[in-house]
Write an enzyme that holds these catalytic residues in place. Sequence first.
Site, PDB file in Angstrom:
ATOM      1  N   LYS A  50       4.782  -2.616  10.318  1.00 32.07           N
ATOM      2  CA  LYS A  50       5.620  -3.805  10.300  1.00 32.07           C
ATOM      3  C   LYS A  50       5.304  -4.708  11.502  1.00 32.07           C
ATOM      4  CE  LYS A  50       7.162  -1.445   6.850  1.00 32.07           C
ATOM      5  NZ  LYS A  50       8.332  -0.558   6.935  1.00 32.07           N
ATOM      6  N   ASP A  55      14.683   5.286  15.009  1.00 29.22           N
ATOM      7  CA  ASP A  55      13.675   4.489  14.316  1.00 29.22           C
ATOM      8  C   ASP A  55      13.823   3.065  14.844  1.00 29.22           C
ATOM      9  OD1 ASP A  55      12.282   2.826  12.540  1.00 29.22           O
ATOM     10  OD2 ASP A  55      12.642   4.141  10.820  1.00 29.22           O
ATOM     11  N   TYR A  70      16.220   4.397   6.362  1.00 28.94           N
ATOM     12  CA  TYR A  70      15.114   3.880   5.547  1.00 28.94           C
ATOM     13  C   TYR A  70      14.901   4.775   4.307  1.00 28.94           C
ATOM     14  CZ  TYR A  70      10.312   2.849   4.213  1.00 28.94           C
ATOM     15  OH  TYR A  70       9.181   2.536   3.505  1.00 28.94           O
ATOM     16  N   ARG A  79      -9.317  14.930  15.397  1.00 30.77           N
ATOM     17  CA  ARG A  79      -7.928  15.221  14.994  1.00 30.77           C
ATOM     18  C   ARG A  79      -7.084  15.506  16.231  1.00 30.77           C
ATOM     19  NH1 ARG A  79      -6.660  20.092  13.907  1.00 30.77           N
ATOM     20  NH2 ARG A  79      -8.486  20.562  12.640  1.00 30.77           N
TER      21      ARG A  79
HETATM   22  C1  PLP Z   1       8.543   0.789   6.528  1.00 26.41           C
HETATM   23  C2  PLP Z   1       9.498   1.601   7.302  1.00 26.41           C
HETATM   24  C3  PLP Z   1       9.282   2.977   7.501  1.00 26.41           C
HETATM   25  C4  PLP Z   1       8.109   3.718   6.872  1.00 26.41           C
HETATM   26  O1  PLP Z   1       6.887   3.321   7.421  1.00 26.41           O
HETATM   27  P1  PLP Z   1       5.501   3.371   6.609  1.00 26.41           P
HETATM   28  O2  PLP Z   1       4.542   2.793   7.597  1.00 26.41           O
HETATM   29  O3  PLP Z   1       5.679   2.543   5.389  1.00 26.41           O
HETATM   30  O4  PLP Z   1       5.237   4.795   6.292  1.00 26.41           O
HETATM   31  C5  PLP Z   1      10.187   3.667   8.283  1.00 26.41           C
HETATM   32  N1  PLP Z   1      11.257   3.055   8.826  1.00 26.41           N
HETATM   33  C6  PLP Z   1      11.508   1.752   8.639  1.00 26.41           C
HETATM   34  C7  PLP Z   1      12.717   1.146   9.256  1.00 26.41           C
HETATM   35  C8  PLP Z   1      10.639   0.981   7.876  1.00 26.41           C
HETATM   36  O5  PLP Z   1      10.900  -0.318   7.684  1.00 26.41           O
END
Ligand code: PLP
Length: 388
Positions: A205, A180, A108, A56
């Site tokens: 992604k 982000d 998001y 962890r």
């Molecule tokens: C998918 C996404 C998230 C969340 O990520 P997860 O891996 O699904 O928890 C956050 N920000 C953006 C812009 C996203 O497309």
Amino acid sequence: MAYSSDHSSSRKIDTKLIHFGAAFDKATGASSVPIYQASTFHQEDISNPPLHDYSRSGNPTRQALEDYIALLEGGAKGYAFASGMAAISTAFLILSAGDHVIVTEDVYGGTYRFLTTVLNRMNIEISFVDMTDLDQVKHALRPNTRAVYMETPSNPTLKITDIGAVTAWAKEHHLLTMVDNTFMTPYYQRPIEMGVDIVLHSATKFLGGHSDVLAGLAVARTPEIGAQLKHLQNGLGTVLGPQDCWLLIRGMKTLAARMNHSEKSTAKLAQWLNERDDIEAVYYPGLESHPGATIHASQSSGAGSVLSFDVGSGERAKKVLDNVQIPLVAVSLGAVESILSYPATMSHAAMGEGVRKERGITDGLLRFSVGLEDIDDLIADLEQALQE
Ligand SMILES: *Cc1c(COP(=O)(O)O)cnc(C)c1O
């Protein structure tokens, strides 16, 4: 000749993506870092503990990934989490009760849900503002404001925030800045180079890129901010397991090739959609007509491979979703396969109908994440789906 693992920061990102320090195993020379599937580590001499003592707190496979993303983003420290939301929620917990944070209004959906149903219960105040307008950001400042949270391009209408302008203003007020960076990845956009303190990713992604691993990453600009994130990651236990760390490293190695291919295709698709008179709107920062195109081009080296377009009605959108044959019809984006999604009932279902429409997320809006298929096949498929 010695195999060079020098990951000097002067190298271009295409090279860093392949040669990042842990690109091969120092112990055996194996061409990929091993999956250290271990929860704990034997302590030969308890007065001289090993580098990692419990997974962890630290794991060698995770460390390789964390160093990799820090190198790519140009930050001091990187951290890997169980999902994008684990990374984002952990980073927000740098804030304390009584603090106020300014957040982009088209953040998001999962982040919106976390802020409005979890963080608000911690007595942390949140102001959602249109970050394309710096005056709105400035007006939201309160005596207890501690942080600004950006997302650019935003989802699904690809609005552009001027990262440098917001960050420069935030610094004057000693605010922590977060971005982000999921849609661009460090391949196209590196917010830390613009002074941003924390960069966050849903590595699920583009970074992972294969729709097969859920992961999140955070990068801190300074060692001090890194130490805060590390403390939270260890305290909350929101870590990514070693198998998934390895999968993510594997996916990230081909980021440049994937981003380049998909972006070229997306430009062609955007142009094709833009020229049709049965499409109400096309949202893509690579189109000259996009209101944020100039700012985007000044802070990113590419427009990415996500676009949205409005087919005019919910009925028509559903027909397209029923009739396309190549893309996955699904939530998510940034994968080798194209993914077509319907924001109104998928990513933005939690948003009230009024707010949703106000933000351009109409019933006719579709979001297309362009994969690695031949673009002419994708366009032909979309054409038949639009004609049905
Ligand atoms: C998918 C996404 C998230 C969340 O990520 P997860 O891996 O699904 O928890 C956050 N920000 C953006 C812009 C996203 O497309």
